[in-house]
Enzyme design. Sequence first.
Site, PDB file in Angstrom:
ATOM      1  N   LYS A 141       0.860  -1.192   0.000  1.00  0.00           N
ATOM      2  CA  LYS A 141       0.000   0.000   0.000  1.00  0.00           C
ATOM      3  C   LYS A 141       0.890   1.233   0.000  1.00  0.00           C
ATOM      4  O   LYS A 141       1.970   1.233   0.603  1.00  0.00           O
ATOM      5  CB  LYS A 141      -0.902   0.038   1.242  1.00  0.00           C
TER       6      LYS A 141
ATOM      7  N   GLU B  46      -7.384  -2.613   3.261  1.00  0.00           N
ATOM      8  CA  GLU B  46      -6.620  -1.389   3.492  1.00  0.00           C
ATOM      9  C   GLU B  46      -6.735  -0.959   4.950  1.00  0.00           C
ATOM     10  O   GLU B  46      -5.740  -0.586   5.588  1.00  0.00           O
ATOM     11  CB  GLU B  46      -7.140  -0.275   2.573  1.00  0.00           C
TER      12      GLU B  46
ATOM     13  N   GLU C 268     -11.602  10.579  -4.700  1.00  0.00           N
ATOM     14  CA  GLU C 268     -11.511  10.589  -3.233  1.00  0.00           C
ATOM     15  C   GLU C 268     -10.727  11.801  -2.745  1.00  0.00           C
ATOM     16  O   GLU C 268     -11.116  12.449  -1.761  1.00  0.00           O
ATOM     17  CB  GLU C 268     -10.862   9.301  -2.733  1.00  0.00           C
TER      18      GLU C 268
ATOM     19  N   GLU D 200      -9.074  12.319  12.371  1.00  0.00           N
ATOM     20  CA  GLU D 200      -8.346  11.118  12.793  1.00  0.00           C
ATOM     21  C   GLU D 200      -7.473  11.343  14.021  1.00  0.00           C
ATOM     22  O   GLU D 200      -6.453  12.036  13.964  1.00  0.00           O
ATOM     23  CB  GLU D 200      -7.480  10.593  11.641  1.00  0.00           C
TER      24      GLU D 200
END
Length: 390
Positions: A134, A233, A372, A189
């Site tokens: 990733k 992910e 996104e 976050e």
Amino acid sequence: MHRAADLLAAYLPGSFYYSSARGALLADGVHATVRAGHGTRAGAAAEALEAAAVSGVDEPVVVGAIGFRPDSEASLVVPAVVRRSGAPTATAEHPPAPPWDAGAWSIAHRPEPAGYVDGVRRALELIKTGELDKVVLARSLELVADAPVPVPSLLARLVLLDPAAHAFAVDVSAPGDPAPRTLVGASPELLVSRRGPAVVANPLAGSLPRVADEEENRRRVAALLASAKDRAEHAHVAGQVAEVLGRFCVDLEASPEPVVVGTPTMWHLSTRVTGRLADPADPAVSALALAEALHPTPAVCGVPAERATSAIAELEPVDRGYYAGLVGWTDLAGDGEWVVTIRSAEVCDRTVRLFAGAGVVAGSDPAAELAETSAKFRTLLRALGLEGVA
């Protein structure tokens, strides 16, 4: 204790502002600057806090931000004055209108959308050859207004548009800047929070844009929960966070299944990780020390981290600076809260530079990753009165 609205109204460029569900903090002046030298920033912060307490500073804290790369810039200080309040709350009051003309901006994409899509394709080749599992690729928008951008108004709009976010404004001015530079944003976050022995992290990974139609939103939430790609992910991120915190904590718990959490612009897969410090008195487990141990998570970098970091340097044309780093505070007891510096921008006079990224894994669609990033830009663009330009 002050009112949250009063602290927000009292913010001026050069101050440090931070608010979350835990409360709001406004810091002014500089008692001491934290410089890491050859040690960790957490170690330098602990030394600065001890020195401040000895010199008579009441309940000293270290506040500020650290950039994405290990060798990147940081802006950490022990402020002279700190005021606190409860958390901001939603009100019936509409956010103040942007005090600028939305049509007066020039906008530069770095890279252009087609260049970003090409970068995602190149990242997919690295994943196909086995070099990466990733990598998170970001792009930037550089906006230039006809007049200086009023940071207090921008911060107020970010807080009032989403009081549940981790909102922040940090002076990150550096030698050579043409004017004071401020890092401002509203991150969804939580990297890590510490209160006594209790530690909480809340990694996010796997995302879809939020839309106005609620039926479509319900479909997107269900699709996110059912997506093998997004769940894989997310598992990379949640697993790494739990592994790192497990070095310091006992009674570590993580949600067995991710849930979907929403912001005004996005839906995210979320896992809450909690633990209790094995030795809360150890100075090596302050909130900032835990944040440094966790950073960068796969949510902003990739897997494996070292190769993902080099791929980011190869594929992104603009240095991230403070984007995807960390921002927050730590006190003398080691308590504090640090969040991932996303949904953010750097403001310098008339210029606003935004970043947004997307996680690229096997099966990623370059066009979807571009979309996104466009959706993630909306948090700042909406506050600027510029929705639709990404």
